[in-house]
Write a protein that holds these residues in place. Structure first.
Motif, PDB file in Angstrom:
ATOM      1  N   GLY A 162      37.161  15.185  41.898  1.00 60.72           N
ATOM      2  CA  GLY A 162      38.441  14.542  41.335  1.00 60.72           C
ATOM      3  C   GLY A 162      38.421  13.731  40.129  1.00 60.72           C
ATOM      4  N   ARG A 163      37.107  13.468  39.674  1.00 61.64           N
ATOM      5  CA  ARG A 163      37.167  12.382  38.422  1.00 61.64           C
ATOM      6  C   ARG A 163      37.676  13.088  37.309  1.00 61.64           C
ATOM      7  NH1 ARG A 163      32.223  12.408  41.236  1.00 61.64           N
ATOM      8  NH2 ARG A 163      31.690  10.332  41.986  1.00 61.64           N
ATOM      9  N   GLY A 164      38.630  12.311  36.520  1.00 62.78           N
ATOM     10  CA  GLY A 164      39.122  12.440  35.186  1.00 62.78           C
ATOM     11  C   GLY A 164      40.161  13.586  35.149  1.00 62.78           C
ATOM     12  N   ILE A 165      40.856  13.906  36.682  1.00 61.59           N
ATOM     13  CA  ILE A 165      41.783  14.865  36.598  1.00 61.59           C
ATOM     14  C   ILE A 165      43.084  14.408  36.364  1.00 61.59           C
ATOM     15  CG2 ILE A 165      42.975  16.717  38.019  1.00 61.59           C
ATOM     16  CD1 ILE A 165      40.012  17.333  39.271  1.00 61.59           C
ATOM     17  N   ALA A 166      43.987  14.858  35.590  1.00 59.25           N
ATOM     18  CA  ALA A 166      45.406  14.478  35.451  1.00 59.25           C
ATOM     19  C   ALA A 166      46.307  15.628  35.652  1.00 59.25           C
ATOM     20  CB  ALA A 166      45.872  14.085  33.963  1.00 59.25           C
ATOM     21  N   ARG A 167      47.526  15.193  36.306  1.00 61.96           N
ATOM     22  CA  ARG A 167      48.542  16.221  36.721  1.00 61.96           C
ATOM     23  C   ARG A 167      49.661  15.841  35.875  1.00 61.96           C
ATOM     24  NH1 ARG A 167      50.964  16.225  42.616  1.00 61.96           N
ATOM     25  NH2 ARG A 167      51.479  14.169  41.815  1.00 61.96           N
ATOM     26  N   VAL A 168      50.645  16.888  35.091  1.00 63.99           N
ATOM     27  CA  VAL A 168      51.740  16.429  34.161  1.00 63.99           C
ATOM     28  C   VAL A 168      52.648  17.270  34.928  1.00 63.99           C
ATOM     29  CG1 VAL A 168      52.453  16.599  31.920  1.00 63.99           C
ATOM     30  CG2 VAL A 168      50.117  16.035  32.288  1.00 63.99           C
ATOM     31  N   THR A 169      53.689  16.585  35.286  1.00 64.88           N
ATOM     32  CA  THR A 169      54.890  17.525  35.565  1.00 64.88           C
ATOM     33  C   THR A 169      56.091  17.192  34.723  1.00 64.88           C
ATOM     34  OG1 THR A 169      54.349  16.980  38.069  1.00 64.88           O
ATOM     35  CG2 THR A 169      56.458  17.846  37.739  1.00 64.88           C
ATOM     36  N   ARG A 170      56.871  18.402  34.653  1.00 65.37           N
ATOM     37  CA  ARG A 170      58.094  18.429  33.741  1.00 65.37           C
ATOM     38  C   ARG A 170      59.344  18.246  34.564  1.00 65.37           C
ATOM     39  NH1 ARG A 170      60.723  22.733  33.132  1.00 65.37           N
ATOM     40  NH2 ARG A 170      58.768  24.037  33.185  1.00 65.37           N
ATOM     41  N   ASN A 171      59.933  17.067  34.315  1.00 67.27           N
ATOM     42  CA  ASN A 171      61.239  16.565  34.986  1.00 67.27           C
ATOM     43  C   ASN A 171      62.488  17.414  34.551  1.00 67.27           C
ATOM     44  OD1 ASN A 171      59.698  14.958  36.517  1.00 67.27           O
ATOM     45  ND2 ASN A 171      60.063  13.116  34.909  1.00 67.27           N
ATOM     46  N   GLY A 172      63.313  17.587  35.160  1.00 69.22           N
ATOM     47  CA  GLY A 172      64.808  18.020  34.755  1.00 69.22           C
ATOM     48  C   GLY A 172      65.090  17.530  33.449  1.00 69.22           C
ATOM     49  N   ASP A 173      65.135  16.374  33.028  1.00 61.14           N
ATOM     50  CA  ASP A 173      65.513  15.970  31.512  1.00 61.14           C
ATOM     51  C   ASP A 173      64.326  16.409  30.590  1.00 61.14           C
ATOM     52  OD1 ASP A 173      63.494  14.290  32.067  1.00 61.14           O
ATOM     53  OD2 ASP A 173      64.612  12.268  32.272  1.00 61.14           O
ATOM     54  N   GLY A 174      63.359  17.051  30.877  1.00 58.61           N
ATOM     55  CA  GLY A 174      62.542  17.320  29.631  1.00 58.61           C
ATOM     56  C   GLY A 174      61.423  16.421  29.662  1.00 58.61           C
ATOM     57  N   GLN A 175      61.411  15.373  30.130  1.00 66.26           N
ATOM     58  CA  GLN A 175      60.268  14.194  30.116  1.00 66.26           C
ATOM     59  C   GLN A 175      59.231  14.743  31.149  1.00 66.26           C
ATOM     60  OE1 GLN A 175      61.927  10.298  30.655  1.00 66.26           O
ATOM     61  NE2 GLN A 175      61.523  10.127  28.521  1.00 66.26           N
ATOM     62  N   LEU A 176      58.103  14.258  30.685  1.00 71.38           N
ATOM     63  CA  LEU A 176      56.788  14.419  31.705  1.00 71.38           C
ATOM     64  C   LEU A 176      56.356  13.395  32.446  1.00 71.38           C
ATOM     65  CD1 LEU A 176      54.757  16.551  28.827  1.00 71.38           C
ATOM     66  CD2 LEU A 176      56.484  17.480  30.355  1.00 71.38           C
ATOM     67  N   ALA A 177      55.845  13.680  33.634  1.00 71.42           N
ATOM     68  CA  ALA A 177      55.326  12.267  34.210  1.00 71.42           C
ATOM     69  C   ALA A 177      53.803  12.873  34.618  1.00 71.42           C
ATOM     70  CB  ALA A 177      56.137  12.755  35.906  1.00 71.42           C
ATOM     71  N   LEU A 178      53.329  11.593  34.144  1.00 71.25           N
ATOM     72  CA  LEU A 178      51.492  11.692  34.352  1.00 71.25           C
ATOM     73  C   LEU A 178      51.439  10.952  35.547  1.00 71.25           C
ATOM     74  CD1 LEU A 178      48.760  12.239  32.889  1.00 71.25           C
ATOM     75  CD2 LEU A 178      49.225  10.219  31.682  1.00 71.25           C
ATOM     76  N   SER A 179      50.330  11.537  36.168  1.00 72.17           N
ATOM     77  CA  SER A 179      49.429  10.736  37.241  1.00 72.17           C
ATOM     78  C   SER A 179      48.032  11.478  37.386  1.00 72.17           C
ATOM     79  CB  SER A 179      50.034  11.163  38.506  1.00 72.17           C
ATOM     80  OG  SER A 179      50.155  12.659  38.961  1.00 72.17           O
ATOM     81  N   GLY A 180      47.250  10.888  37.903  1.00 75.20           N
ATOM     82  CA  GLY A 180      45.734  11.330  37.902  1.00 75.20           C
ATOM     83  C   GLY A 180      44.902  10.412  38.215  1.00 75.20           C
ATOM     84  N   ARG A 181      43.512  10.691  38.298  1.00 71.97           N
ATOM     85  CA  ARG A 181      42.318   9.695  38.413  1.00 71.97           C
ATOM     86  C   ARG A 181      41.408   9.729  37.203  1.00 71.97           C
ATOM     87  NH1 ARG A 181      41.467   8.298  43.812  1.00 71.97           N
ATOM     88  NH2 ARG A 181      42.888   9.434  45.501  1.00 71.97           N
ATOM     89  N   ASP A 182      41.035   8.364  36.976  1.00 73.18           N
ATOM     90  CA  ASP A 182      40.130   8.279  35.717  1.00 73.18           C
ATOM     91  C   ASP A 182      38.412   8.881  36.155  1.00 73.18           C
ATOM     92  OD1 ASP A 182      38.964   6.387  37.078  1.00 73.18           O
ATOM     93  OD2 ASP A 182      39.921   4.544  35.947  1.00 73.18           O
ATOM     94  N   ALA A 183      38.026   8.486  35.002  1.00 73.05           N
ATOM     95  CA  ALA A 183      36.191   9.174  35.445  1.00 73.05           C
ATOM     96  C   ALA A 183      35.783   8.330  36.567  1.00 73.05           C
ATOM     97  CB  ALA A 183      35.662   8.984  34.108  1.00 73.05           C
TER      98      ALA A 183
END
Length: 361
Positions: A162-183
Motif C-alpha cells: 500500500g506504499r505510495g498509493i493515492a485515490r482520487v475521487t471526482r465529486n458532484g461539483d467537479g472537484q477532486l478529492a485526494l487521499s492515500g499513503r506516502d512511500a
C-alpha cells in the motif's frame, strides 16, 4: 541419506538484518519442513561463498529456539522471497540467478505492475477483469481518467504494502478529492480541489518513481472504509495449481487501501460478501469466478515467465458482482488467514511451497 534441502532466498534490509516479519514466516517453514523431511535454511545473495559452492546460511534450531549461522552447500531447490524493489540488493538477486541458472527455482520473478498488466491484457479470458490502466505522467492523464471514472487510483509501478498509493475521487461539483499513503505507508493529509491543485500535491511525493493510473472499482462500505479480497493460489504436492483460500480485507478508517500492514482488518470472504448484500447463491458464483480467474492468471504468467509456485491476487467485486483484478503479488503473506481464524488455510498456505519443492526435487 540426508534430507533434501530448500534454500529460502531473501534480501537483507538496509541495516543488514533479515526482515522480522519474514523471519517469523521462515521459522514456520523450517519447522514444517522438518515434518516433511525437508531441510530448510535461509540465505541471501550476499551470503554466497567466494568459491560459489556454499552459502553462510541462517539456520533455525528448534531446541534452542533461535537462529545461528552455518555454512551450507548450495540447496537442492531455491524458494525466492526477494520482493521487487529499486535497490542494489535486488540487483544482486538477479545477478545470483544469472550466475546459477541450473539451480532448481520454485518461482521466477515477474515484471512490474505495468508489465504484468500488459501480459494479462493479451488474454481474452482475463481482459474483461482488468481495470483500465495506463502509465501516469501528466495533468492531462489525471483529467482524462477522472472524466471517465469517478474513482481512480495512482500507484507505483513497483511497490507493495500500500506504499505510495493515492485515490482520487471526482465529486458532484467537479472537484477532486485526494487521499492515500506516502512511500513510508503514512496516511497523507486529504485534499479537495481542482485537478491542478491535486496534481501539485501529487508532485510533492511522486518524485522519481514510475507510476500508473488505474480505473477505480467502487470499494467503499457503508462505514466509508475500503475493502478488497485476497485470493491465494498455489502449486500443490502434485505440481498443479489449486486455490488455497480467499479472505476479505477492510482498510483502516481514512485509508485509501485495505492492506493489513496499514492497519486493515481481515474478515472472512462470506462475511464480507454478506455485508455487500450478495445472496449465498451469488456469493458462490462470485467465488467460482474468482477461482477460474486465478487459474487463468497463474497459467498465463507462468507461460510467460517460467515456473511459479504461488500468487496472491488482490481482487475487487463491483456492486453487480463482477470480479476485477487489482494486482498480482508473487511473494505473498499468509497472515490474512491467521487473522480470520482459518487455521486449515493458513497451514496449507505454509506447507504448499515445501510440498511443491519436494515434488520438484
Amino acid at each position: 541419506m540426508a534430507d533434501p534441502t530448500l534454500g529460502i532466498m531473501t534480501l537483507y534490509q538496509k541495516d543488514g538484518t533479515l526482515d522480522e516479519e519474514e523471519r517469523t514466516y521462515f521459522r514456520s517453514l523450517v519447522l514444517q519442513g522438518e515434518e516433511l523431511g525437508l531441510h530448510v535454511f535461509v540465505f541471501t545473495p550476499e551470503d554466497v561463498d567466494p568459491s560459489g559452492t556454499s552459502v553462510r546460511a541462517h539456520v533455525y534450531d528448534r531446541e534452542k529456539g533461535g537462529w545461528s549461522r552455518a555454512p551450507k552447500p548450495l540447496p537442492d531447490a531455491v524458494y525466492d522471497r526477494c520482493r521487487s524493489q529499486q535497490s542494489p540488493k535486488f540487483r544482486l538477486m538477479r545477478s545470483f540467478r544469472t550466475q546459477y541458472p541450473k539451480l532448481l527455482y520454485l518461482n521466477h520473478p515477474l515484471s512490474s505492475k505495468w508489465g504484468n498488466h500488459v501480459i494479462l491484457n493479451k488474454d481474452s479470458r482475463i481482459r474483461p477483469h482488468l481495470p483500465l490502466t495506463r502509465r501516469f505522467h501528466t495533468l492531462g492523464d489525471l483529467k482524462e481518467f477522472t472524466a471517465l471514472h469517478r474513482i481512480v487510483y495512482i500507484k507505483p509501478v513497483d511497490g507493495s504494502g500500500g506504499r505510495g498509493i493515492a485515490r482520487v475521487t471526482r465529486n458532484g461539483d467537479g472537484q477532486l478529492a485526494l487521499s492515500g499513503r506516502d512511500a513510508s505507508r503514512a496516511i497523507i493529509q486529504p485534499l479537495t480541489g481542482s485537478p491542478e491543485a491535486v496534481m501539485r500535491r501529487l508532485s510533492g511525493w511522486i518524485t522519481d518513481r514510475r507510476y500508473l493510473i488505474q480505473q477505480g472499482i467502487p470499494l467503499t462500505l457503508k462505514d466509508g472504509r475500503v475493502h478488497d479480497i485476497r485470493l491465494l493460489i498455489q502449486k500443490n504436492a502434485s505440481g498443479h495449481w489449486q486455490v488455497t483460500g480467499a479472505a476479505g480485507r477492510i482498510g483502516a478508517k481514512g485509508s485509501a487501501t485495505s492492506n493489513l500492514h496499514g492497519g486493515g482488518e481481515a474478515v472472512s470472504f462470506h462475511r464480507l460478501m454478506a455485508a455487500r448484500g450478495f445472496s449465498e447463491a451469488k456469493t458462490a458464483a462470485i467465488r467460482n469466478d474468482m477461482e477460474a480467474l486465478g487459474r487463468a492468471i497463474a497459467l498465463r504468467l507462468e507461460g510467460h515467465f517460467g515456473r511459479l509456485c504461488e500468487l496472491a491476487l488482490d481482487l475487487a467485486v463491483d456492486p453487480a458482482g463482477h470480479v476485477w483484478l487489482i494486482e498480482v503479488n508473487p511473494k505473498p503473506s499468509r497472515e490474512v488467514f491467521k487473522r480470520i481464524g482459518d487455521q486449515a488455510a493458513y497451514t496449507t498456505a505454509l506447507r504448499r511451497p515445501l510440498e511443491y519443492a519436494l515434488f520438484l526435487i
